[in-house]
Write an enzyme that holds these catalytic residues in place. Structure first.
Site, PDB file in Angstrom:
ATOM      1  N   LEU A  14       0.859  -1.186   0.000  1.00  0.00           N
ATOM      2  CA  LEU A  14       0.000   0.000   0.000  1.00  0.00           C
ATOM      3  C   LEU A  14       0.895   1.236   0.000  1.00  0.00           C
ATOM      4  O   LEU A  14       0.991   1.983   0.975  1.00  0.00           O
ATOM      5  CB  LEU A  14      -0.921  -0.036   1.228  1.00  0.00           C
ATOM      6  CG  LEU A  14      -2.280   0.657   1.091  1.00  0.00           C
ATOM      7  CD1 LEU A  14      -2.979   0.276  -0.209  1.00  0.00           C
ATOM      8  CD2 LEU A  14      -3.164   0.305   2.281  1.00  0.00           C
ATOM      9  N   HIS A  15       1.583   1.394  -1.130  1.00  0.00           N
ATOM     10  CA  HIS A  15       2.465   2.546  -1.329  1.00  0.00           C
ATOM     11  C   HIS A  15       2.269   3.063  -2.736  1.00  0.00           C
ATOM     12  O   HIS A  15       1.559   2.460  -3.519  1.00  0.00           O
ATOM     13  CB  HIS A  15       3.931   2.102  -1.166  1.00  0.00           C
ATOM     14  CG  HIS A  15       4.254   1.641   0.219  1.00  0.00           C
ATOM     15  ND1 HIS A  15       4.164   2.447   1.315  1.00  0.00           N
ATOM     16  CD2 HIS A  15       4.657   0.433   0.678  1.00  0.00           C
ATOM     17  CE1 HIS A  15       4.508   1.761   2.380  1.00  0.00           C
ATOM     18  NE2 HIS A  15       4.803   0.544   2.036  1.00  0.00           N
ATOM     19  N   ALA A  16       2.918   4.152  -3.038  1.00  0.00           N
ATOM     20  CA  ALA A  16       2.923   4.699  -4.405  1.00  0.00           C
ATOM     21  C   ALA A  16       1.533   4.690  -5.037  1.00  0.00           C
ATOM     22  O   ALA A  16       0.562   5.135  -4.432  1.00  0.00           O
ATOM     23  CB  ALA A  16       3.946   3.943  -5.226  1.00  0.00           C
TER      24      ALA A  16
END
Lengths: 91, 576
Positions: A14-16
């Site tokens: 759950l990044h970028a």
């Protein structure tokens, strides 16, 4: 209040871009939405509409999160977010 | 301004450019002390600044998406998310409620978030801290009514002039429109220099304080990236000279590219392998365009610095496979993780080190964290099935280390065998020669591995005991240092005695002053930045083994850097 656990399988976690998609989707709903990272012993709860707070949960690929929605349209919101994650963010 | 003025800086990337100046301005933003009119007004000011900033960001993002640069567009999408972030708004409102003006409130909140991210001691979060500060500056600019000028205003091919350029700033740069880069700050290893060399455009850095006052928007600038010279408002003569040089360089590059795909053979027909140093999938693809015959150095750090946890096996297998497939059956040398305390990933507990470059890094770190290395080895082996792959260990300083690393390769293999997973069974294993101890133990090490690749950048630093990023002593860093050349010769001889081949992935391999010497010493493979390959091949094709050996022998009798430089300058006059 509704709640569901889901595993983030996207290789970036759950990044970028996935985080951006998640936050943008969450922000469309009027209810309150909180996320906890269960894999990191989830004590901290973050506002799903805040990118900054969400990132600090450090949700990596393979981590399990708990999404909790409270308020108007909570069921709809929860389902939409779970679908987003389970569809691997539409990829 | 109409007078012709000349300035000098550090030539960071060779080439001539002549064109209009584009002044990249990072404005001085000072947070004012003035007391706020009212809490409500400051909140409104902040929200309005957010709206304007968001409108700008949307525009940039749209332009990037239309130019199909999705990756860079994503950065701006993240910035938009931060502008909209309820936690940021809450933070600002809270500060405003305490009596601060919007600018102060914004700065405080931004710093708080940035510091939180920085405290995670993780490259990924360090980048997020930079994002938050980037957005903070943009919002502050809006509040102060100062125009924030990024590259989105760059409309015609120009020479970009700036105080300094960082990664988040150059993210929105369109390489098609940039003729050259020029900065007041910076040195040979600064971001601007590295970016320019990667893009293959000229750059002059470290020009100093005089640069910005001298540079006027749209006025003509002639720049020589090899010499480090700048001519503002060049006279007609100077203009013609610069244009002529530029054309000659362009023609030269075109000529070189025609034959870039062909192998480099010495005049006697001996084939010399010329490969590329790459750090990700894109640069691997790019390398083929310049005639790379393989990858002499695949840096793998990019995989380990992206996230808050180490990349799992499946992710690594996928990426290695993509790179190996791009290279088809050409050899690819994968260097195992080479990171240290200077750029720590957050998931490894780093000690505080006085000397991170002499410290816990690269193979030392990996041998202490065997799971990390074994996972990487398994991934490389699995992706290697059907391809021509070699594994290389960085910073080996003893035979014991090599043996321990090789044991882990065996461990990785037996794991794969017992799990019934397919893997490349003929993957050879070699080491980087970059510590003086490894160079001096060449014979012993050659007996226990399949190849060497000489990392001259670090070898030079360790041998001459100099930090090339330390401005005070950087001039002592000489890639053609007589001591380093002797160590290289010793290494090549020791390896060849054991029938082990030797390549080189350090900068020296791409330098025309060094190529004849290295060829003469018997170097088997030259690996370099892709854009240098065409010229390197061209030079190799013109050399005979005899000439090269004579040059090497002569140079090895010279005691000083300047004598070597003089010798090679004269030597190269005979070749174009």
């Amino acid at each position: 209040m509704e709640s569901k656990n889901v595993v983030v399988t996207h290789k970036v976690g759950l990044h970028a871009r996935p985080a951006a998609q998640f936050v943008e989707l969450a922000s469309q709903f009027p209810c309150e939405i909180q996320v906890r990272n269960l894999t990191r012993e989830g004590k901290k709860s973050a506002n799903a509409k805040s990118m900054l707070l969400l990132l600090s949960l450090g949700v990596s690929s393979g981590h399990e999160i708990e999404i909790t929605t409270t308020g108007e349209g909570e069921g709809e919101a929860l389902q939409a977010l779970v679908d987003l994650i389970e569809s691997n963010f539409g990829e | 301004m109409t007078t012709e003025i000349a300035l000098k800086g550090i030539g960071a990337s060779a080439g001539t450019a002549i064109g209009p100046i584009f002044l990249f301005k990072s404005p001085e933003l000072t947070v004012p002390d003035k007391p706020p009119e009212s809490v409500e007004q400051e909140k409104t000011r902040f929200l309005e600044a957010c709206e304007r900033a968001k409108a700008d960001l949307e525009q940039i993002r749209e332009k990037l998406e239309n130019a199909t640069d999705a990756e860079t567009a994503d950065i701006f999408r993240a910035h938009i998310n931060i502008v909209d972030d309820p936690a940021l708004r809450e933070g600002v409102f809270a500060e405003v409620g305490e009596g601060r003006n919007a600018e102060q409130a914004l700065s405080q909140s931004v710093e708080q978030f940035a510091r939180q991210f920085e405290a995670m001691d993780d490259e990924y979060f360090a980048a997020r801290a930079a994002d938050v500060r980037d957005v903070g500056r943009r919002l502050l600019g809006q509040l102060l009514g100062v125009t924030f000028r990024g590259f989105d205003e760059l409309a015609e091919a120009s020479i970009v002039v700036a105080h300094d350029l960082g990664p988040s700033e150059t993210a929105s740069l369109d390489p098609e429109l940039v003729l050259a880069l020029c900065t007041s700050e910076g040195g040979l290893t600064s971001h601007t220099a590295i970016l320019a060399r990667t893009l293959g455009i000229p750059a002059v850095v470290g020009v100093g304080e005089q640069l910005l006052p001298m540079a006027a928007e749209h006025e003509l600038l002639a720049l020589d990236g090899a010499e480090g010279t700048l001519i503002f408002n060049p006279s007609a003569e100077a203009r013609d000279a610069a244009e002529a040089r530029r054309k000659a360089e362009e023609t030269r590059m075109q000529e070189l590219l025609v034959h870039a795909d062909e192998p480099a053979q010495t005049a006697e027909g001996r084939r010399i392998e010329v490969a590329a140093n790459v750090g990700d999938v894109t640069s691997a693809q790019n390398a083929l365009e310049f005639g790379a015959e393989g990858i002499g150095l695949l840096r793998t750090e990019f995989l380990f610095l992206q996230d808050t946890t180490p990349p799992d096996e499946e992710k690594q297998v996928a990426i290695y496979r993509e790179i190996f497939q791009t290279m088809e059956d050409r050899p690819v040398i994968v260097r195992t993780l080479d990171i240290g305390g200077d750029k720590p990933p957050g998931y490894i507990d780093f000690p505080d080190e006085m000397n991170p470059f002499l410290g816990w890094r690269a193979i030392r770190l990996c041998l202490d964290q065997p799971d990390l290395l074994v996972t990487q080895l398994r991934s490389i082996l699995r992706a290697a099935a059907g391809h021509n792959v070699r594994i290389m260990f960085p910073m080996i300083s003893s035979v014991e280390e090599l043996r321990a690393a090789k044991d882990l390769v065996e461990e990785a293999k037996s794991g794969l065998v017992s799990e019934g997973l397919e893997y490349g069974s003929d993957v050879s294993v070699g080491i980087m020669i970059e510590t003086p101890s490894a160079a001096l133990l060449g014979r012993e090490l050659a007996a226990e591995c399949d190849f060497f690749s000489i990392g001259t950048n670090d070898l030079t630093q360790y041998t001459v005991a100099v930090d090339r990023t330390n401005q005070r002593v950087a001039q002592l860093y000489n890639p053609l240092h007589p001591a380093v050349l002797r160590l290289i010769k010793q290494t090549i001889d020791a390896a060849h005695e054991a029938n082990t081949w030797v390549g080189m992935c350090g900068e020296l391999a791409g330098m025309k002053e060094a190529i004849p010497i290295l060829l003469g010493m018997g170097l088997d493979e030259f690996s370099m930045t892709a854009s240098l390959i065409p010229a390197a091949k061209s030079l190799l094709r013109q050399l005979t083994d005899q000439e090269a050996q004579a040059a090497a022998e002569a140079v090895l009798t010279l005691a000083t850097g300047s004598e070597i430089e003089t010798f090679m300058t004269e030597f190269l006059e005979a070749y174009e």
